[in-house]
Design an enzyme around this catalytic site. Structure first.
Site, PDB file in Angstrom:
ATOM      1  N   HIS A  85       5.887 115.296 -52.871  1.00 55.39           N
ATOM      2  CA  HIS A  85       6.353 115.281 -51.489  1.00 55.39           C
ATOM      3  C   HIS A  85       6.714 113.847 -51.072  1.00 55.39           C
ATOM      4  O   HIS A  85       6.203 113.343 -50.071  1.00 55.39           O
ATOM      5  CB  HIS A  85       5.275 115.816 -50.545  1.00 55.39           C
ATOM      6  N   HIS A 104       3.423 120.632 -46.115  1.00 55.05           N
ATOM      7  CA  HIS A 104       4.571 120.682 -47.021  1.00 55.05           C
ATOM      8  C   HIS A 104       5.838 120.458 -46.196  1.00 55.05           C
ATOM      9  O   HIS A 104       6.108 121.212 -45.261  1.00 55.05           O
ATOM     10  CB  HIS A 104       4.593 122.027 -47.744  1.00 55.05           C
TER      11      HIS A 104
END
Length: 616
Positions: A548, A593
């Site tokens: 990420h 996320h």
């Protein structure tokens, strides 16, 4: 032979699409030599969203350029359960590697980034997490633009989300709050499509343990703290990525062109406006030895290459830290010291637990039983149903360190506010490998024998910062990637708390008869949980990255030296004609996320572009 064998016939089974405006050879681009109104670099959630929205105006021409292929002949990109087979080593991945990480005992790791139409949304685990209200409000505060606040951004979920029921037809009441979700947007989202044997003990354990793991109805309501059912971009049992959600419906438009298998190698200065260099040209090629082409945009170039490729492209174009560019023989056009800096990512620590009954380990059975795997894949192919319609897991939990944790005696709370979690717990991760070659994820340390389930804890608010730097002035040479995982005292302290919380959850009586304790290869059996040294050592030895990366071209206010690269309207500072729309703009990594959040930021970015709004 283990694994799910994908035959040529199976790989050809894909959704049909008409690629009326798709080009695989830049020489055939019919507008070569003419100026597009907008040129978008990259087709992830940022680029595809912006390109699709801008091309809704029939009076403008839009070109989107993607370095990877379309992926339309790859079954792995469609079947949710096959996600591991399209990361780290696949032809749809850039296949980067990070430098040795001091915080991980000098280990290096693969660094997965999507190189396919749809970008990372085409290869990720499809988790749908809006993140915390405080994340948005903090960005609004940092940029001085209230338009990025949680309340202001709520309307964009109606444009992004299309909530659909799970494919098994069950009543999903209590698994999410349908009132807060969009139903006519671009991306099909849903709760887990089918139930798994692990679902009941997870929910029962949450009821038993409570506290950090208390049950909540919907973690996407702005306050995600607690444990709830996973939402994913796999509605109707098939992956819904940025290309299928945004580009496919726009392919009938004569004003949208898509060029794939072509890498943008440089942004070209085309003049000076308002005393600033104007960048409206893009140079692109299909390889280091192939011809290079140049096209100009009449209005703007939007860079959406992601947190790795966007800063790389800016620096290759002379926009970045002057000293670094000079060392590689690149002429500096605009000295922006923070391009490529502030890289931040989510460290994740995994654990494996043995299961008592082999039948409860559905995904290990898929990996080892070819007949079972063939039947499951056939069910998906014929009816888009069954166990292959789910990806990694069915629940998520988000929680914070206690306010009186000793780490806060020396380190300020790095979260954006009280609704933002410091940690995430991913219970019972399941992995299927479509490749018959074992060891696709050798760095994960998955036990080669026995039946088990994986769990993971994620540090959501890491304070460590790394960077992206160039290794060469050649655009086809990979940059140097250093996320500095577990590089600060807070990060390792948070990891210790998360590991202990995970152990507490997995020790609940709800697991009696289901789990048979940690595995020796990847478990906490030999770890003294009361010892900071031992728990910290486990984290450093087993931590990975959740892939990420953000913040390498981060947002900031119009004025002042705040270490930003783009302003509140996402225009690159110090230049005209250039904007960035991808995860690199986030001032910090969102506590969750980031995929869903990128979509909404891109929706607002498209509105800002269409309106001609200038914040600075």
């Amino acid at each position: 032979m283990t694994g799910i064998l994908l035959t040529a016939a199976a790989l050809a089974l894909t959704a049909t699409s008409t690629w009326a405006a798709l080009f695989t050879d830049p020489a055939l681009l019919h507008k070569t030599g003419e100026a597009y109104d907008y040129i978008v670099v990259g087709s992830g959630p940022g680029g595809s969203t912006v390109a699709a929205r801008l091309s809704e105006d029939p009076h403008v021409n839009v070109l989107i350029i993607e370095a990877g292929p379309t992926g339309k002949d790859a079954l792995q990109l469609e079947v949710p359960a096959l996600v591991p087979d399209i990361q780290s080593g696949s032809p749809f991945d850039w296949n980067y590697t990070i430098v040795p990480q001091p915080g991980l005992n000098s280990r290096t790791l693969p660094y997965s980034r999507g190189k396919v139409l749809g970008g990372c949304s085409a290869i990720n685990w499809m988790f749908w997490v809006r993140c915390a209200q405080d994340d948005y409000d903090k960005i609004a505060e940092i940029t001085g633009d209230e338009g990025w606040s949680w309340t202001s951004m709520l309307r964009f979920w109606q444009k992004v989300e299309r909530l659909v029921p799970p494919v098994d037809g069950r009543d999903a009441t209590g698994e999410l709050d349908p009132v807060i979700h969009g139903t006519r947007g671009a991306v099909n989202i849903t709760v887990p499509n089918v139930r798994f044997p692990t679902d009941k003990p997870v929910i029962d354990a949450a009821k038993e343990v409570g506290g950090d793991f208390r049950l909540i109805e919907d973690y996407n309501d702005g306050n995600p703290l607690g444990l709830g059912w996973l939402q994913g971009a796999n509605g109707h049992g098939i992956r819904n990525d940025a290309a299928t959600a945004y580009l496919n419906p726009a392919l009938s438009r004569l004003n949208l062109d898509i060029l794939v298998e072509t890498q943008v190698t440089k942004l070209i200065q085309t003049g000076i406006s308002k005393g600033k260099p104007t960048f409206l040209g893009v140079e692109f090629a299909q390889s280091s030895t192939s011809p290079r082409y140049v096209l100009n945009a009449a209005r703007e170039v939007i860079v959406s290459g992601g947190a790795i490729n966007t800063p790389q492209l800016l620096m290759l174009s002379g926009i970045g830290p002057s000293a670094h560019l000079t060392s590689l023989g690149i002429d500096t056009v605009v000295d922006l010291p923070d391009v490529g800096q502030h890289l931040v990512d989510h460290p994740v620590i995994t654990f494996a637990y043995n299961v008592t009954e082999s039948r409860d380990d559905v995904f290990t059975n898929l990996n080892r039983n070819q007949t079972y795997a063939d039947e499951a894949l056939r069910e998906w192919q014929t009816s888009r149903s069954g166990i292959m319609t789910n990806a990694g897991n069915s629940q998520l939990a988000f929680f914070r360190l206690p306010a009186n944790d000793s780490i806060f005696e020396t380190v300020p709370d790095p979260s954006s506010g009280p609704t933002a979690p410091h940690l995430e717990f991913i219970p019972l991760v399941r992995i299927v490998f479509a490749s018959p070659v074992p060891g696709l994820f050798p760095f994960l340390g998955i036990p080669p024998t026995g039946y088990y389930t994986l769990s993971a804890v994620v540090v959501e608010t890491p304070t460590a910062r790394g960077n992206i730097t160039l290794s060469s002035s050649d655009p086809f040479t990979y940059p140097i990637i250093n996320p500095n995982l577990l590089g600060t005292p807070f990060d390792i302290a948070a990891a210790r708390y998360g590991i202990r919380a995970t152990a507490r959850f997995m020790s609940a009586h709800a697991w009696d008869g289901f789990l048979a304790g940690p595995t020796p290869a990847l478990g906490l059996a030999g770890v003294d949980l009361s010892s900071d040294a031992e728990v910290g050592a486990y984290a450093r030895e087993h931590a990975l990255t959740l892939w990420h990366p953000t913040s390498t071209a981060r947002m900031g206010a119009c004025a002042g030296k705040d270490g930003s690269v783009v302003g509140p309207d996402l225009r690159v500072k110090g230049v005209e004609g250039l904007r960035v729309v991808d995860a690199s703009i986030f001032p910090f990594v969102p506590a969750g996320h980031p995929q869903a959040m990128i979509y909404t930021f891109a929706e607002r970015a498209a509105e800002l572009i269409q309106s001609g709004h200038r914040a600075c």
